[in-house]
Design a protein around this motif. Sequence first.
Motif, mmCIF file in Angstrom:
data_model
loop_
_atom_site.group_PDB
_atom_site.id
_atom_site.type_symbol
_atom_site.label_atom_id
_atom_site.label_comp_id
_atom_site.label_asym_id
_atom_site.label_seq_id
_atom_site.Cartn_x
_atom_site.Cartn_y
_atom_site.Cartn_z
ATOM 1 N N VAL A 9 0.839 -1.200 0.000
ATOM 2 C CA VAL A 9 0.000 0.000 0.000
ATOM 3 C C VAL A 9 0.874 1.250 0.000
ATOM 4 O O VAL A 9 0.624 2.206 -0.738
ATOM 5 C CB VAL A 9 -0.978 -0.021 1.198
ATOM 6 C CG1 VAL A 9 -1.669 1.316 1.346
ATOM 7 C CG2 VAL A 9 -1.993 -1.137 1.043
ATOM 8 N N ALA A 10 1.912 1.257 0.817
ATOM 9 C CA ALA A 10 2.819 2.408 0.874
ATOM 10 C C ALA A 10 3.514 2.613 -0.470
ATOM 11 O O ALA A 10 3.648 3.748 -0.951
ATOM 12 C CB ALA A 10 3.844 2.213 1.980
ATOM 13 N N ALA A 11 3.952 1.531 -1.105
ATOM 14 C CA ALA A 11 4.607 1.634 -2.409
ATOM 15 C C ALA A 11 3.627 2.138 -3.467
ATOM 16 O O ALA A 11 3.986 2.954 -4.323
ATOM 17 C CB ALA A 11 5.178 0.277 -2.815
ATOM 18 N N ALA A 12 2.389 1.681 -3.415
ATOM 19 C CA ALA A 12 1.381 2.134 -4.373
ATOM 20 C C ALA A 12 1.090 3.620 -4.198
ATOM 21 O O ALA A 12 0.950 4.365 -5.180
ATOM 22 C CB ALA A 12 0.106 1.313 -4.225
ATOM 23 N N LEU A 13 0.999 4.073 -2.950
ATOM 24 C CA LEU A 13 0.777 5.500 -2.684
ATOM 25 C C LEU A 13 1.955 6.343 -3.154
ATOM 26 O O LEU A 13 1.774 7.430 -3.716
ATOM 27 C CB LEU A 13 0.510 5.725 -1.203
ATOM 28 C CG LEU A 13 -0.846 5.244 -0.682
ATOM 29 C CD1 LEU A 13 -0.917 5.399 0.834
ATOM 30 C CD2 LEU A 13 -1.962 6.010 -1.354
ATOM 31 N N LEU A 14 3.156 5.844 -2.931
ATOM 32 C CA LEU A 14 4.350 6.566 -3.382
ATOM 33 C C LEU A 14 4.372 6.669 -4.903
ATOM 34 O O LEU A 14 4.622 7.751 -5.459
ATOM 35 C CB LEU A 14 5.612 5.864 -2.877
ATOM 36 C CG LEU A 14 6.934 6.490 -3.324
ATOM 37 C CD1 LEU A 14 7.074 7.881 -2.721
ATOM 38 C CD2 LEU A 14 8.096 5.604 -2.916
ATOM 39 N N ALA A 16 1.822 6.520 -6.942
ATOM 40 C CA ALA A 16 0.728 7.393 -7.365
ATOM 41 C C ALA A 16 1.096 8.861 -7.184
ATOM 42 O O ALA A 16 0.833 9.693 -8.062
ATOM 43 C CB ALA A 16 -0.539 7.059 -6.588
ATOM 44 N N SER A 17 1.726 9.191 -6.070
ATOM 45 C CA SER A 17 2.108 10.587 -5.839
ATOM 46 C C SER A 17 3.189 11.022 -6.825
ATOM 47 O O SER A 17 3.170 12.160 -7.303
ATOM 48 C CB SER A 17 2.563 10.793 -4.399
ATOM 49 O OG SER A 17 3.750 10.063 -4.151
#
Length: 135
Positions: A9-14, A16-17
């Motif tokens: 989830v953290a990697a996906a958010l990173l 995406a940003s």
Amino acid sequence: MTATTTYRVAAALLCASLAISAAYRISRMAVAENFALLDPAQGLLHMPAHPVVLRARAEQLRLEGTGRAGEIEGLLKKSLSVDPVEGRSYGLLGLEAAEQGRDADARRLLDIGIRRAPRDFELRRAAMFQSLRRN
């Protein structure tokens, strides 16, 4: 949630940003280049360090003939500090030097401009007329 899911989830958010910030930067550059063609002064508000916008504004001031040689040279030098291999800016600096009577600088800058932008017909024509005026 497990640790692996949290990292995903953290990697996906990173990712995406990063994608959003890249898209913002690309769209901002496109807007600035569009304004460089239509209204260079407005383009400077969007991207004050974009070499195409800086050069377009300098060309606009040259065509207006407002006598703001210092501002024109400043814009062109800033354009060259961002994109030092762009030949058109060297050529315009050479034309400004010629108008101020600095023939040695004008010849040197025009030669650099022609070497770096060999297909720029307008620059070659201006250099030819400058050479004819000198001789």
